[in-house]
Design an enzyme around this catalytic site. Structure first.
Site, PDB file in Angstrom:
ATOM      1  N   GLN A 141       0.736  -1.104  -0.012  1.00 26.92           N
ATOM      2  CA  GLN A 141      -0.011  -0.053  -0.220  1.00 26.92           C
ATOM      3  C   GLN A 141       0.911   1.303  -0.155  1.00 26.92           C
ATOM      4  OE1 GLN A 141      -3.680   0.466   2.741  1.00 26.92           O
ATOM      5  NE2 GLN A 141      -2.449   1.977   3.459  1.00 26.92           N
ATOM      6  N   GLY A 142       0.697   2.092  -1.074  1.00 27.98           N
ATOM      7  CA  GLY A 142       1.566   3.324  -0.962  1.00 27.98           C
ATOM      8  C   GLY A 142       0.589   4.606  -0.907  1.00 27.98           C
ATOM      9  N   SER A 172       1.152   6.565   2.714  1.00 27.57           N
ATOM     10  CA  SER A 172       1.863   7.566   3.529  1.00 27.57           C
ATOM     11  C   SER A 172       2.982   8.297   2.498  1.00 27.57           C
ATOM     12  CB  SER A 172       2.315   7.082   4.730  1.00 27.57           C
ATOM     13  OG  SER A 172       1.270   6.964   5.711  1.00 27.57           O
ATOM     14  N   GLU A 212      -9.746  -1.425   6.641  1.00 28.88           N
ATOM     15  CA  GLU A 212      -8.511  -1.561   7.330  1.00 28.88           C
ATOM     16  C   GLU A 212      -8.707  -1.582   8.855  1.00 28.88           C
ATOM     17  OE1 GLU A 212      -3.885  -0.040   7.542  1.00 28.88           O
ATOM     18  OE2 GLU A 212      -5.274   1.339   6.539  1.00 28.88           O
ATOM     19  N   ASN A 259      -4.142   7.216  16.896  1.00 30.72           N
ATOM     20  CA  ASN A 259      -5.074   7.524  18.144  1.00 30.72           C
ATOM     21  C   ASN A 259      -5.843   8.780  18.008  1.00 30.72           C
ATOM     22  OD1 ASN A 259      -4.561   4.874  18.893  1.00 30.72           O
ATOM     23  ND2 ASN A 259      -4.327   5.406  20.898  1.00 30.72           N
ATOM     24  N   GLU A 260      -4.966   9.909  17.694  1.00 36.10           N
ATOM     25  CA  GLU A 260      -5.743  11.278  17.809  1.00 36.10           C
ATOM     26  C   GLU A 260      -6.564  11.399  16.666  1.00 36.10           C
ATOM     27  OE1 GLU A 260      -1.868  10.915  20.006  1.00 36.10           O
ATOM     28  OE2 GLU A 260      -2.177  10.295  17.886  1.00 36.10           O
TER      29      GLU A 260
END
Length: 402
Positions: free
Chosen positions: A128-129, A131, A246, A388-389
């Protein structure tokens, strides 16, 4: 946790249990148990994939029309749960669970006919590209550029934290095809052959010593227009669809429960340093019990989502809640394992793999050997798939209406 099942679903669960008992290879189970990183190596994962493919169960989340089982949401959950409780390794998620639903929901007939069978057979192995350096949580700011020239795109940029790119044959990628519109509207979803000229993969070793992630560089890479999934500018919509899968497309609680079971069993053999066993110490028992209660609560939330999906509703923002809870519990359980083994749990073997005939000998036990590496690798759980944020913000806005 036990739930009341219909006779048909109970029979299905028992069929899966029997199959796992008879067909899960011991070396695959042992390899998965000795893997400290999130993803098992292809030499383990693809073997298990092949067993399930022969049975016709590999595409268990897929519709029957596209080569899958056509199972109900509850059957899919029961299958994942029984696999987790049997100690089976994680399946190759990137192609099976992330890309495949994108292909059969947004792809052309040609793309469906070409890519879906190759994912099931293991002929294609995907990474998976998404980020990029500087574009992680703020994914919409990505800068990898795809410029159309006739019947192909010319792609330039780089992707980072690309899991198993060093094993993959292809990368599903978010690229910017339009710089004149709102940033989300200028993103497209492109399939890139990693054998293409101009593609290079640079390894990134984790603090645990594992080679799981990479940086991928794209320099004037030629990608045919037919590798565009959906329409130009539809990439952000597709990415949100994919990320919901995901974050909430798997059942996390059973795997967490299985790992907690292993820790509880190991604690019956570990000294508390006072002449007794760690499992008898009240503080340890309290800590394990609180973690168990949280895992059980997570499973109830997951079952609620299964119920909603069974009624034809999309998973929605509740998947952010399961991702948030599962990430924190994963880290808590891995910390329990380190504390369980004491000084022996601090060993950090950098040789890989930790399974097979050439694996380094552990200090104390195999569980102790992987404890620190798993703890370090699980730091990534509260980052990948949305931090998490980010999950907390989604929950606040979409679930709580804040």
């Amino acid at each position: 946790m036990d739930i009341e099942l219909s006779p048909q679903d109970a029979a299905f669960r028992d069929e899966v249990r029997t199959f796992l008992r008879d067909h899960l290879p011991a070396e695959v189970k042992a390899g998965g148990a000795a893997t400290p990183s999130v993803f098992v190596e292809p030499e383990i994962g693809q073997v298990w994939n092949a067993v399930l493919h022969e049975k016709g169960w590999l595409g268990y989340q897929w519709p029957a029309a596209h080569g899958g089982t056509g199972w109900t949401p509850l059957q899919r959950y029961l299958f994942e749960k029984e696999c987790a409780l049997a100690g089976a390794p994680n399946l190759t998620v990137l192609g099976l669970k992330l890309l495949a639903p994108v292909i059969y929901n947004f792809g052309t007939e040609q793309q469906k006919n070409h890519y879906l069978p190759r994912i099931l057979s293991g002929e294609d192995y995907w990474c998976q590209g998404f980020s990029e350096p500087g574009s992680g949580s703020d994914l919409a700011s990505l800068k990898t550029r795809a410029v159309r020239e006739g019947d192909h795109y010319v792609v330039n940029g780089s992707k980072i934290w690309t899991t198993h790119a060093h094993h993959a044959t292809g990368m599903f990628t978010l690229v910017r095809t339009n710089t004149e519109v709102k940033k989300q509207a200028g993103i497209s979803f492109l399939l890139i052959d990693l054998e293409s000229p101009g593609v290079s993969v640079r390894p990134i070793l984790t603090s645990a010593g594992d080679h799981e992630v990479n940086q991928v560089f794209l320099e004037d890479v030629i990608v045919p227009v037919e590798n565009l999934v959906g329409e130009e500018g539809q990439g952000w919509t597709i990415a949100k669809f994919l990320l919901e899968n995901e974050r909430g497309g798997s059942c996390h609680a059973p795997k967490l429960s299985y790992d907690l079971d292993q820790i509880e069993e190991a604690a019956t053999q570990e000294s508390d340093g006072r002449g007794g066993k760690l499992s008898d110490q009240i503080d340890w028992k309290r800590r394990v019990a609180l973690t168990r209660l949280s895992v059980n609560a997570l499973e109830m939330i997951e079952m609620k989502i299964v119920s909603e999906v069974a009624k034809g509703r999309a998973p929605g923002p509740q998947t952010s809640l399961t991702k948030l809870l599962a990430s924190n519990l994963r880290q808590e359980i891995d910390l329990l394992a380190v504390d369980l083994y004491g000084p022996a749990g601090l060993q950090l073997e950098t040789a890989r793999p930790l399974y097979g005939d050439n694996a380094p000998s552990p200090v104390h036990s195999k569980g102790a050997q992987v404890a620190s590496a798993r703890y370090l690798n699980s730091r990534a759980w509260t980052i990948f798939g949305g931090t998490n944020e980010v999950q907390s913000t989604i929950i606040a806005k979409s679930v709580l209406g804040l």
